[in-house]
Design an enzyme around this catalytic site. Structure first.
Site, mmCIF file in Angstrom:
data_model
loop_
_atom_site.group_PDB
_atom_site.id
_atom_site.type_symbol
_atom_site.label_atom_id
_atom_site.label_comp_id
_atom_site.label_asym_id
_atom_site.label_seq_id
_atom_site.Cartn_x
_atom_site.Cartn_y
_atom_site.Cartn_z
ATOM 1 N N TYR A 13 59.233 160.695 28.348
ATOM 2 C CA TYR A 13 59.073 159.336 28.872
ATOM 3 C C TYR A 13 60.026 159.044 30.041
ATOM 4 O O TYR A 13 59.604 158.920 31.202
ATOM 5 C CB TYR A 13 59.285 158.351 27.730
ATOM 6 C CG TYR A 13 59.303 156.886 28.096
ATOM 7 C CD1 TYR A 13 58.455 156.363 29.062
ATOM 8 C CD2 TYR A 13 60.157 156.015 27.426
ATOM 9 C CE1 TYR A 13 58.459 155.000 29.369
ATOM 10 C CE2 TYR A 13 60.166 154.660 27.712
ATOM 11 C CZ TYR A 13 59.330 154.153 28.690
ATOM 12 O OH TYR A 13 59.339 152.818 28.994
ATOM 13 N N GLY A 38 57.505 166.309 24.649
ATOM 14 C CA GLY A 38 56.981 165.958 25.962
ATOM 15 C C GLY A 38 55.542 166.397 26.130
ATOM 16 O O GLY A 38 54.935 166.997 25.241
ATOM 17 N N PHE A 72 68.036 165.145 30.054
ATOM 18 C CA PHE A 72 67.371 164.187 29.175
ATOM 19 C C PHE A 72 66.976 164.807 27.835
ATOM 20 O O PHE A 72 66.832 164.079 26.851
ATOM 21 C CB PHE A 72 66.095 163.655 29.837
ATOM 22 C CG PHE A 72 66.322 162.876 31.096
ATOM 23 C CD1 PHE A 72 66.639 161.532 31.067
ATOM 24 C CD2 PHE A 72 66.230 163.506 32.336
ATOM 25 C CE1 PHE A 72 66.853 160.821 32.230
ATOM 26 C CE2 PHE A 72 66.437 162.807 33.507
ATOM 27 C CZ PHE A 72 66.750 161.459 33.455
ATOM 28 N N THR A 116 73.479 156.950 25.221
ATOM 29 C CA THR A 116 72.820 155.874 24.482
ATOM 30 C C THR A 116 73.793 154.798 24.020
ATOM 31 O O THR A 116 74.976 155.088 23.771
ATOM 32 C CB THR A 116 72.094 156.447 23.248
ATOM 33 O OG1 THR A 116 71.596 155.383 22.433
ATOM 34 C CG2 THR A 116 73.033 157.283 22.393
ATOM 35 N N TYR A 140 72.487 160.599 15.259
ATOM 36 C CA TYR A 140 72.004 160.621 16.638
ATOM 37 C C TYR A 140 73.070 160.085 17.592
ATOM 38 O O TYR A 140 73.438 160.744 18.574
ATOM 39 C CB TYR A 140 70.722 159.797 16.751
ATOM 40 C CG TYR A 140 70.331 159.476 18.177
ATOM 41 C CD1 TYR A 140 69.985 160.486 19.074
ATOM 42 C CD2 TYR A 140 70.323 158.157 18.641
ATOM 43 C CE1 TYR A 140 69.643 160.198 20.390
ATOM 44 C CE2 TYR A 140 69.981 157.864 19.946
ATOM 45 C CZ TYR A 140 69.649 158.880 20.823
ATOM 46 O OH TYR A 140 69.313 158.594 22.121
#
Length: 322
Positions: A13, A38, A72, A116, A140
């Site tokens: 994304y 992806g 990413f 993040t 995470y």
């Protein structure tokens, strides 16, 4: 200045939008993606595509000579990170270390890392500055924070020019590039799934928060604005420094506001039902992005929630008609 860059996770994304923006700006881009989450058809035309592991495939490519890497590729499901933490320590942290070692070996000077807001955990202040304590509440977020620490040490020891961008809630679409997650956890696409008939209703987790309407408030940033920040970051990266920036609009929208906006945009009723709070969900998460504005010259251009939802809805409808 045109750069030769590798984008890991460029079939995902955010990675695909950033790749499209990099190409438009005149940069040469190679996308590396293992396609575990992806999509090959999301790789923008004009980018060279290499299917493979983010570390191994990138290490082989770096011998060709590159100016930088935008990283990413990552495992990013919070719930899964708690039930299978090893997958996140190996997939996120170990992969990043191998990537950093390969960059050092081949003299690749610049790194922009997709971090993040989960690194902050449940912050006590809002808006959240980069100086807020980092106390992630899930694996995470902990894995991303560990990578940030590793990047800092590599920058200091080896002169790497690095930038970490800590995202808040990314949403919207950019042309033909949008959210296509097999396991969807983000609020806006979940609400739009009700509008398309793929979901019966949307759950509101908690209606007793200390907010204007009792539902949780989050900062939504348009994916195109997020991509613009990456272009600025790769240009502003400075040798021997690791800079960290929060990326958000600085304005929060409640769950009810998001649902109402989706109703307005789609023209669908979108039934919503109340559910108990989820453990660990803070009442408000809003970014302080002053540092990115001042040091990168970045400013979000798509801050209106209606515009963000409209772009996401147009992307969803176009894919349904295809």
């Amino acid at each position: 200045m045109a750069l030769k860059l590798i984008v890991t996770g460029g079939a995902g994304y955010v990675g695909s939008v950033c790749t499209a923006k990099l190409l438009k700006a005149g940069h040469e881009v190679v996308v590396v993606d293992d396609l575990s989450t992806g999509h090959a058809d999301a790789v923008p035309e004009g980018a060279r595509f290499v299917e493979g592991d983010a570390a191994d495939a990138t290490a082989s490519l770096l011998a060709e000579g590159f100016d930088g890497v935008l990283h990413f590729a990552a495992k990013s499901l919070v719930g899964e990170s708690m039930s299978d933490p090893g997958k996140y320590w190996r997939g996120n942290v170990f992969t990043a270390i191998r990537l950093l070692d390969a960059m050092r070996e081949h003299g690749t000077a610049r790194l922009v890392f997709s971090s993040t807001a989960a690194t902050y955990g449940e912050p006590e202040v809002s808006p959240i500055p980069e100086t807020a304590p980092t106390q992630p509440t899930n694996t995470y977020g902990a894995s991303k924070l560990a990578i940030d620490h590793a990047i800092t040490s590599y920058a200091r020891a080896h002169g790497l020019a690095a930038v970490s961008l800590r995202y808040f809630n990314v949403a919207g679409a950019y042309g033909r590039y949008g959210e296509r997650h097999t396991t969807e956890t983000h609020l806006i696409p979940l609400v739009l799934q009700v509008a398309t008939g793929d979901r019966d209703q949307i759950q509101i987790f908690g209606e007793d928060y200390p907010t204007s309407d009792g539902t949780a408030v989050r900062d939504y940033i348009h994916v195109a604005d997020l991509a613009d920040a990456h272009l600025l970051a790769v240009q502003h990266a400075t040798a021997g420094e690791h800079r960290i920036y929060n990326l958000g609009n600085g304005t929060g929208f409640s769950v009810r506001q998001v649902i109402e906006t989706c109703r307005d945009v789609t023209g669908h009723e979108i039934p919503a039902v109340a559910a108990p709070r989820r453990a660990g969900d803070p009442a408000v998460l809003v970014a302080a992005s002053d540092r990115a504005r001042e040091e990168l010259g970045w400013k979000p251009e798509h801050a209106d929630l209606h515009d963000i939802v409209s772009d996401a809805w147009h992307f969803t409808e176009k894919r349904r008609r295809a």
